[in-house]
Motif scaffolding. Structure first.
Motif, PDB file in Angstrom:
ATOM      1  N   VAL A   1      14.475  11.815  -0.891  1.00 33.51           N
ATOM      2  CA  VAL A   1      13.499  11.944   0.181  1.00 33.51           C
ATOM      3  C   VAL A   1      13.641  10.738   1.101  1.00 33.51           C
ATOM      4  O   VAL A   1      13.751   9.611   0.627  1.00 33.51           O
ATOM      5  CB  VAL A   1      12.054  11.973  -0.385  1.00 33.51           C
ATOM      6  N   ILE A   2      13.634  10.986   2.406  1.00 32.22           N
ATOM      7  CA  ILE A   2      13.620   9.921   3.403  1.00 32.22           C
ATOM      8  C   ILE A   2      12.429  10.186   4.307  1.00 32.22           C
ATOM      9  O   ILE A   2      12.301  11.270   4.875  1.00 32.22           O
ATOM     10  CB  ILE A   2      14.920   9.893   4.221  1.00 32.22           C
ATOM     11  N   LEU A   3      11.545   9.203   4.425  1.00 29.45           N
ATOM     12  CA  LEU A   3      10.349   9.343   5.251  1.00 29.45           C
ATOM     13  C   LEU A   3      10.220   8.154   6.193  1.00 29.45           C
ATOM     14  O   LEU A   3      10.526   7.011   5.820  1.00 29.45           O
ATOM     15  CB  LEU A   3       9.091   9.413   4.388  1.00 29.45           C
ATOM     16  N   LEU A   4       9.760   8.426   7.402  1.00 30.21           N
ATOM     17  CA  LEU A   4       9.445   7.400   8.378  1.00 30.21           C
ATOM     18  C   LEU A   4       8.065   7.740   8.903  1.00 30.21           C
ATOM     19  O   LEU A   4       7.865   8.796   9.513  1.00 30.21           O
ATOM     20  CB  LEU A   4      10.468   7.415   9.518  1.00 30.21           C
ATOM     21  N   GLY A   5       7.086   6.894   8.594  1.00 28.41           N
ATOM     22  CA  GLY A   5       5.722   7.226   8.976  1.00 28.41           C
ATOM     23  C   GLY A   5       4.807   6.025   8.968  1.00 28.41           C
ATOM     24  O   GLY A   5       5.250   4.879   8.879  1.00 28.41           O
ATOM     25  N   ASN A   6       3.510   6.311   9.045  1.00 29.47           N
ATOM     26  CA  ASN A   6       2.491   5.272   9.116  1.00 29.47           C
ATOM     27  C   ASN A   6       1.647   5.255   7.846  1.00 29.47           C
ATOM     28  O   ASN A   6       1.251   6.310   7.343  1.00 29.47           O
ATOM     29  CB  ASN A   6       1.584   5.504  10.319  1.00 29.47           C
ATOM     30  N   VAL A   7       1.359   4.047   7.379  1.00 28.62           N
ATOM     31  CA  VAL A   7       0.566   3.854   6.167  1.00 28.62           C
ATOM     32  C   VAL A   7      -0.877   4.279   6.433  1.00 28.62           C
ATOM     33  O   VAL A   7      -1.479   3.877   7.427  1.00 28.62           O
ATOM     34  CB  VAL A   7       0.624   2.377   5.718  1.00 28.62           C
ATOM     35  N   GLY A   8      -1.428   5.106   5.542  1.00 25.58           N
ATOM     36  CA  GLY A   8      -2.767   5.643   5.715  1.00 25.58           C
ATOM     37  C   GLY A   8      -3.881   4.729   5.245  1.00 25.58           C
ATOM     38  O   GLY A   8      -5.008   4.809   5.739  1.00 25.58           O
ATOM     39  N   ARG A   9      -3.615   3.868   4.280  1.00 24.71           N
ATOM     40  CA  ARG A   9      -4.606   2.888   3.808  1.00 24.71           C
ATOM     41  C   ARG A   9      -3.855   1.776   3.079  1.00 24.71           C
ATOM     42  O   ARG A   9      -2.708   1.939   2.678  1.00 24.71           O
ATOM     43  CB  ARG A   9      -5.671   3.522   2.915  1.00 24.71           C
ATOM     44  N   ASP A  10      -4.515   0.642   2.907  1.00 22.31           N
ATOM     45  CA  ASP A  10      -3.894  -0.479   2.202  1.00 22.31           C
ATOM     46  C   ASP A  10      -3.494  -0.042   0.800  1.00 22.31           C
ATOM     47  O   ASP A  10      -4.207   0.746   0.160  1.00 22.31           O
ATOM     48  CB  ASP A  10      -4.855  -1.660   2.101  1.00 22.31           C
ATOM     49  N   PRO A  11      -2.355  -0.545   0.310  1.00 25.89           N
ATOM     50  CA  PRO A  11      -1.910  -0.161  -1.035  1.00 25.89           C
ATOM     51  C   PRO A  11      -2.927  -0.537  -2.105  1.00 25.89           C
ATOM     52  O   PRO A  11      -3.570  -1.583  -2.041  1.00 25.89           O
ATOM     53  CB  PRO A  11      -0.620  -0.975  -1.222  1.00 25.89           C
ATOM     54  N   GLU A  12      -3.064   0.354  -3.067  1.00 27.70           N
ATOM     55  CA  GLU A  12      -3.900   0.101  -4.239  1.00 27.70           C
ATOM     56  C   GLU A  12      -2.934  -0.291  -5.348  1.00 27.70           C
ATOM     57  O   GLU A  12      -2.087   0.505  -5.752  1.00 27.70           O
ATOM     58  CB  GLU A  12      -4.654   1.372  -4.603  1.00 27.70           C
ATOM     59  N   VAL A  13      -3.034  -1.532  -5.818  1.00 30.29           N
ATOM     60  CA  VAL A  13      -2.095  -2.045  -6.813  1.00 30.29           C
ATOM     61  C   VAL A  13      -2.821  -2.288  -8.117  1.00 30.29           C
ATOM     62  O   VAL A  13      -3.907  -2.865  -8.145  1.00 30.29           O
ATOM     63  CB  VAL A  13      -1.429  -3.353  -6.325  1.00 30.29           C
ATOM     64  N   ARG A  14      -2.219  -1.823  -9.186  1.00 29.66           N
ATOM     65  CA  ARG A  14      -2.762  -2.100 -10.518  1.00 29.66           C
ATOM     66  C   ARG A  14      -1.614  -2.606 -11.378  1.00 29.66           C
ATOM     67  O   ARG A  14      -0.445  -2.363 -11.086  1.00 29.66           O
ATOM     68  CB  ARG A  14      -3.438  -0.878 -11.122  1.00 29.66           C
ATOM     69  N   TYR A  15      -1.983  -3.328 -12.419  1.00 30.22           N
ATOM     70  CA  TYR A  15      -0.987  -3.905 -13.316  1.00 30.22           C
ATOM     71  C   TYR A  15      -1.173  -3.290 -14.694  1.00 30.22           C
ATOM     72  O   TYR A  15      -2.286  -3.265 -15.221  1.00 30.22           O
ATOM     73  CB  TYR A  15      -1.126  -5.426 -13.375  1.00 30.22           C
TER      74      TYR A  15
ATOM     75  N   ARG B   1       7.039  -2.181  -9.834  1.00 24.96           N
ATOM     76  CA  ARG B   1       7.559  -3.525 -10.034  1.00 24.96           C
ATOM     77  C   ARG B   1       7.591  -4.356  -8.741  1.00 24.96           C
ATOM     78  O   ARG B   1       6.576  -4.548  -8.117  1.00 24.96           O
ATOM     79  CB  ARG B   1       8.928  -3.466 -10.711  1.00 24.96           C
ATOM     80  N   GLY B   2       8.762  -4.858  -8.376  1.00 26.42           N
ATOM     81  CA  GLY B   2       8.891  -5.734  -7.210  1.00 26.42           C
ATOM     82  C   GLY B   2       8.479  -5.074  -5.912  1.00 26.42           C
ATOM     83  O   GLY B   2       7.883  -5.718  -5.042  1.00 26.42           O
ATOM     84  N   LEU B   3       8.799  -3.798  -5.755  1.00 21.39           N
ATOM     85  CA  LEU B   3       8.390  -3.094  -4.539  1.00 21.39           C
ATOM     86  C   LEU B   3       6.872  -3.017  -4.451  1.00 21.39           C
ATOM     87  O   LEU B   3       6.297  -3.153  -3.366  1.00 21.39           O
ATOM     88  CB  LEU B   3       8.970  -1.679  -4.503  1.00 21.39           C
ATOM     89  N   ALA B   4       6.209  -2.811  -5.577  1.00 21.84           N
ATOM     90  CA  ALA B   4       4.739  -2.759  -5.599  1.00 21.84           C
ATOM     91  C   ALA B   4       4.156  -4.108  -5.207  1.00 21.84           C
ATOM     92  O   ALA B   4       3.190  -4.181  -4.436  1.00 21.84           O
ATOM     93  CB  ALA B   4       4.243  -2.336  -6.978  1.00 21.84           C
ATOM     94  N   GLU B   5       4.727  -5.182  -5.713  1.00 22.22           N
ATOM     95  CA  GLU B   5       4.238  -6.521  -5.387  1.00 22.22           C
ATOM     96  C   GLU B   5       4.470  -6.841  -3.913  1.00 22.22           C
ATOM     97  O   GLU B   5       3.626  -7.458  -3.260  1.00 22.22           O
ATOM     98  CB  GLU B   5       4.900  -7.552  -6.293  1.00 22.22           C
ATOM     99  N   THR B   6       5.603  -6.418  -3.370  1.00 23.54           N
ATOM    100  CA  THR B   6       5.886  -6.614  -1.948  1.00 23.54           C
ATOM    101  C   THR B   6       4.884  -5.833  -1.099  1.00 23.54           C
ATOM    102  O   THR B   6       4.356  -6.346  -0.115  1.00 23.54           O
ATOM    103  CB  THR B   6       7.328  -6.165  -1.618  1.00 23.54           C
ATOM    104  N   ALA B   7       4.619  -4.588  -1.485  1.00 19.36           N
ATOM    105  CA  ALA B   7       3.654  -3.767  -0.753  1.00 19.36           C
ATOM    106  C   ALA B   7       2.268  -4.411  -0.789  1.00 19.36           C
ATOM    107  O   ALA B   7       1.549  -4.415   0.216  1.00 19.36           O
ATOM    108  CB  ALA B   7       3.609  -2.362  -1.333  1.00 19.36           C
ATOM    109  N   GLU B   8       1.904  -4.961  -1.949  1.00 18.37           N
ATOM    110  CA  GLU B   8       0.587  -5.594  -2.084  1.00 18.37           C
ATOM    111  C   GLU B   8       0.431  -6.738  -1.089  1.00 18.37           C
ATOM    112  O   GLU B   8      -0.633  -6.912  -0.486  1.00 18.37           O
ATOM    113  CB  GLU B   8       0.420  -6.110  -3.510  1.00 18.37           C
ATOM    114  N   LYS B   9       1.501  -7.509  -0.865  1.00 20.15           N
ATOM    115  CA  LYS B   9       1.438  -8.674   0.010  1.00 20.15           C
ATOM    116  C   LYS B   9       1.571  -8.317   1.493  1.00 20.15           C
ATOM    117  O   LYS B   9       0.906  -8.914   2.335  1.00 20.15           O
ATOM    118  CB  LYS B   9       2.553  -9.657  -0.342  1.00 20.15           C
TER     119      LYS B   9
END
Length: 151
Positions: A6-20, A60-68
């Protein structure tokens, strides 16, 4: 052989919800909107704009990057796989959820310069640099100036 890409180009609908997880692994979820423009057919029929919402899951790392760095309204380019899961809701009805498990992400929104903050790690220029999951292979970019093929 089969392909799930899947390849998507779009706009984020809300801030990421991150859990550990108990193991310390980060998981981020947030929606991404993609839109088809409105247009008019040759016979005069108007087709309205259509927005599709995609549930993204980053690990993992992508989730942490998204959080920041990822915020509501940001423009993102993502690559991943479609996954569908089911569950039984409170009434016992079977529900299905389709999610995009992201392997690669590129932030396309211009960074907002906040006085007194350090530059974001791993970022360059006005647009975000690609961020890749440790699970996917990095493909080297080939810049060959002698290659003058028009495609």
């Amino acid at each position: 052989m089969s392909v799930n890409k899947v390849i998507l180009l779009g706009n984020v609908g809300r801030d990421p919800e991150v859990r550990y997880l108990d193991t310390g692994v980060a998981v981020a979820t947030f929606p991404l909107a993609t839109s088809d423009r409105a247009y008019t057919l040759a016979n005069g029929t108007q087709v309205p704009e259509r927005t599709e919402w995609h549930n993204l899951v980053l690990w993992r790392g992508l989730a942490e990057t998204a959080e920041k760095y990822v915020h509501k309204g940001d423009k993102l380019y993502v690559e991943g796989k479609i996954r569908t899961r089911s569950y039984d809701d409170q009434t016992g009805a079977k529900r299905y959820v389709t999610e995009i498990f992201v392997d690669n992400m590129e932030m396309l929104s211009a960074r907002s310069a906040v006085p007194g903050t350090a530059p974001q790690a791993g970022m360059s220029g006005q647009t975000g640099a690609p961020v890749q999951s440790t699970q996917s292979q990095v493909t080297p970019v080939q810049n060959n100036p002698t290659d003058d093929l028009p495609f």
